[in-house]
Scaffold this motif. Sequence first.
Motif, PDB file in Angstrom:
ATOM      1  N   ILE A  83      21.386 144.774  68.554  1.00 51.43           N
ATOM      2  CA  ILE A  83      22.712 144.458  69.299  1.00 51.43           C
ATOM      3  C   ILE A  83      21.564 144.528  71.129  1.00 51.43           C
ATOM      4  CG2 ILE A  83      24.819 144.730  70.412  1.00 51.43           C
ATOM      5  CD1 ILE A  83      25.456 144.870  67.277  1.00 51.43           C
ATOM      6  N   PHE A  84      21.932 143.497  71.816  1.00 53.00           N
ATOM      7  CA  PHE A  84      21.262 143.844  73.189  1.00 53.00           C
ATOM      8  C   PHE A  84      23.044 143.442  73.976  1.00 53.00           C
ATOM      9  CE2 PHE A  84      18.428 141.804  75.918  1.00 53.00           C
ATOM     10  CZ  PHE A  84      19.150 143.051  77.760  1.00 53.00           C
ATOM     11  N   LEU A  85      23.398 143.772  75.361  1.00 50.67           N
ATOM     12  CA  LEU A  85      24.043 143.462  75.418  1.00 50.67           C
ATOM     13  C   LEU A  85      23.660 143.371  77.341  1.00 50.67           C
ATOM     14  CD1 LEU A  85      26.680 146.460  75.172  1.00 50.67           C
ATOM     15  CD2 LEU A  85      26.295 144.168  74.006  1.00 50.67           C
ATOM     16  N   ASP A  86      23.130 142.145  76.847  1.00 51.54           N
ATOM     17  CA  ASP A  86      22.135 141.190  77.895  1.00 51.54           C
ATOM     18  C   ASP A  86      23.269 141.298  79.051  1.00 51.54           C
ATOM     19  OD1 ASP A  86      20.597 139.906  79.514  1.00 51.54           O
ATOM     20  OD2 ASP A  86      20.770 138.537  78.220  1.00 51.54           O
ATOM     21  N   TYR A  87      23.871 142.242  80.071  1.00 46.38           N
ATOM     22  CA  TYR A  87      24.599 141.380  81.343  1.00 46.38           C
ATOM     23  C   TYR A  87      25.054 141.515  82.341  1.00 46.38           C
ATOM     24  CZ  TYR A  87      27.912 143.191  77.937  1.00 46.38           C
ATOM     25  OH  TYR A  87      29.039 143.029  76.098  1.00 46.38           O
ATOM     26  N   PRO A  88      25.297 141.004  83.109  1.00 40.89           N
ATOM     27  CA  PRO A  88      24.631 141.173  84.669  1.00 40.89           C
ATOM     28  C   PRO A  88      24.545 142.076  85.166  1.00 40.89           C
ATOM     29  CG  PRO A  88      26.414 138.937  84.658  1.00 40.89           C
ATOM     30  CD  PRO A  88      26.414 140.169  83.409  1.00 40.89           C
ATOM     31  N   LEU A  89      23.995 141.915  86.002  1.00 37.20           N
ATOM     32  CA  LEU A  89      23.774 143.024  87.340  1.00 37.20           C
ATOM     33  C   LEU A  89      25.587 143.837  87.787  1.00 37.20           C
ATOM     34  CD1 LEU A  89      21.779 145.391  89.238  1.00 37.20           C
ATOM     35  CD2 LEU A  89      21.783 143.586  90.775  1.00 37.20           C
ATOM     36  N   GLU A  90      25.843 143.253  88.032  1.00 40.49           N
ATOM     37  CA  GLU A  90      27.256 143.625  88.812  1.00 40.49           C
ATOM     38  C   GLU A  90      28.141 144.451  87.848  1.00 40.49           C
ATOM     39  OE1 GLU A  90      28.480 144.784  91.743  1.00 40.49           O
ATOM     40  OE2 GLU A  90      26.660 144.372  92.399  1.00 40.49           O
ATOM     41  N   VAL A  91      28.619 143.773  86.613  1.00 39.20           N
ATOM     42  CA  VAL A  91      28.969 144.416  85.194  1.00 39.20           C
ATOM     43  C   VAL A  91      28.171 145.067  85.095  1.00 39.20           C
ATOM     44  CG1 VAL A  91      29.671 143.918  83.193  1.00 39.20           C
ATOM     45  CG2 VAL A  91      29.097 141.798  84.539  1.00 39.20           C
ATOM     46  N   CYS A  92      27.311 145.718  85.214  1.00 33.08           N
ATOM     47  CA  CYS A  92      26.458 146.955  85.252  1.00 33.08           C
ATOM     48  C   CYS A  92      26.425 148.141  85.856  1.00 33.08           C
ATOM     49  CB  CYS A  92      24.696 146.780  84.909  1.00 33.08           C
ATOM     50  SG  CYS A  92      24.700 146.165  83.163  1.00 33.08           S
ATOM     51  N   LEU A  93      25.972 148.257  87.326  1.00 33.23           N
ATOM     52  CA  LEU A  93      26.314 148.750  88.247  1.00 33.23           C
ATOM     53  C   LEU A  93      28.046 149.317  88.407  1.00 33.23           C
ATOM     54  CD1 LEU A  93      24.234 146.446  91.132  1.00 33.23           C
ATOM     55  CD2 LEU A  93      24.453 148.850  89.998  1.00 33.23           C
ATOM     56  N   ASN A  94      29.457 147.977  88.004  1.00 30.12           N
ATOM     57  CA  ASN A  94      30.949 148.665  87.857  1.00 30.12           C
ATOM     58  C   ASN A  94      30.710 149.485  86.811  1.00 30.12           C
ATOM     59  OD1 ASN A  94      32.039 146.981  90.163  1.00 30.12           O
ATOM     60  ND2 ASN A  94      31.671 145.507  88.245  1.00 30.12           N
ATOM     61  N   GLY A  95      30.135 149.136  86.000  1.00 34.36           N
ATOM     62  CA  GLY A  95      30.039 150.026  85.280  1.00 34.36           C
ATOM     63  C   GLY A  95      29.773 152.065  85.331  1.00 34.36           C
ATOM     64  N   ILE A  96      28.991 151.596  85.932  1.00 33.02           N
ATOM     65  CA  ILE A  96      28.279 152.977  86.476  1.00 33.02           C
ATOM     66  C   ILE A  96      29.166 153.645  87.124  1.00 33.02           C
ATOM     67  CG2 ILE A  96      26.491 154.125  87.422  1.00 33.02           C
ATOM     68  CD1 ILE A  96      25.497 153.443  84.960  1.00 33.02           C
ATOM     69  N   ARG A  97      29.654 152.601  87.886  1.00 29.06           N
ATOM     70  CA  ARG A  97      31.172 153.822  88.854  1.00 29.06           C
ATOM     71  C   ARG A  97      32.371 153.976  87.904  1.00 29.06           C
ATOM     72  NH1 ARG A  97      29.717 148.242  91.227  1.00 29.06           N
ATOM     73  NH2 ARG A  97      28.052 148.932  93.723  1.00 29.06           N
ATOM     74  N   GLU A  98      33.205 152.738  87.340  1.00 27.62           N
ATOM     75  CA  GLU A  98      33.853 153.512  86.341  1.00 27.62           C
ATOM     76  C   GLU A  98      33.422 154.611  85.304  1.00 27.62           C
ATOM     77  OE1 GLU A  98      35.126 150.199  84.184  1.00 27.62           O
ATOM     78  OE2 GLU A  98      34.897 148.611  86.267  1.00 27.62           O
ATOM     79  N   ARG A  99      32.432 154.894  85.277  1.00 31.95           N
ATOM     80  CA  ARG A  99      32.823 155.735  84.424  1.00 31.95           C
ATOM     81  C   ARG A  99      32.176 157.618  85.110  1.00 31.95           C
ATOM     82  NH1 ARG A  99      26.869 154.781  81.000  1.00 31.95           N
ATOM     83  NH2 ARG A  99      25.371 155.451  82.876  1.00 31.95           N
ATOM     84  N   ARG A 100      32.230 157.366  86.182  1.00 33.36           N
ATOM     85  CA  ARG A 100      32.408 158.286  86.935  1.00 33.36           C
ATOM     86  C   ARG A 100      33.355 159.553  87.133  1.00 33.36           C
ATOM     87  NH1 ARG A 100      29.492 156.034  91.763  1.00 33.36           N
ATOM     88  NH2 ARG A 100      27.888 155.532  91.257  1.00 33.36           N
ATOM     89  N   GLY A 101      33.264 160.870  86.547  1.00 32.37           N
ATOM     90  CA  GLY A 101      34.615 161.271  86.840  1.00 32.37           C
ATOM     91  C   GLY A 101      35.227 161.633  85.382  1.00 32.37           C
ATOM     92  N   LYS A 102      34.301 160.803  84.244  1.00 30.42           N
ATOM     93  CA  LYS A 102      35.549 161.333  82.909  1.00 30.42           C
ATOM     94  C   LYS A 102      34.228 161.774  82.025  1.00 30.42           C
ATOM     95  CE  LYS A 102      37.438 156.660  83.874  1.00 30.42           C
ATOM     96  NZ  LYS A 102      37.505 155.465  83.940  1.00 30.42           N
TER      97      LYS A 102
END
Length: 165
Positions: A83-102
């Motif tokens: 399973i390859f999650l081939d998402y756009p750059l902004e989705v991935c950058l947002n994913g990184i931001r959203e997981r901080r502190g969790k």
Amino acid sequence: MKKIIVIGCPGSGKSTFSRTLHKRTGIPLFHLDMMYWNSDRTTVDKSVFLERLSNTIQKNEWIIDGNYGSTMELRLQACDTVIFLDYPLEVCLNGIRERRGKERTDMPWIENEDEEDAEFIEFIKNYNAQSKPQVMELLDQYSYKDIYIFKNRNEAHEFLGCTER
């Protein structure tokens, strides 16, 4: 579908997808980051990492979440499903931001909310140009495997049969 690898750019949601897949299938879940990193942010010796991965691959069923290009082919040889999650750059950058502190089950530490690893962010920004071509080449070599490439979260949710978005 008994031996599954979940790959994609950091921040794409590999671990979240893998946890949901684990809950839906009951197939044991293993995170490469937990095999590779210590809680003090140091890495284990490569031989330890490879031993942990080899022990996992020998099991009858597994979901392995993570990229680690140096072991990608080893996992492709052993898996039946990719399973390859081939998402756009902004989705991935947002994913990184959203997981901080969790707190996360896929990492042995909590990333500080105000902490940004510039080298890691640069890796993510270059993923489509530098890492993805190598992944696609390997997927071509192993095209006889069951390969699912999702271009957005909705496709992944549909595959998992999720009703929540």
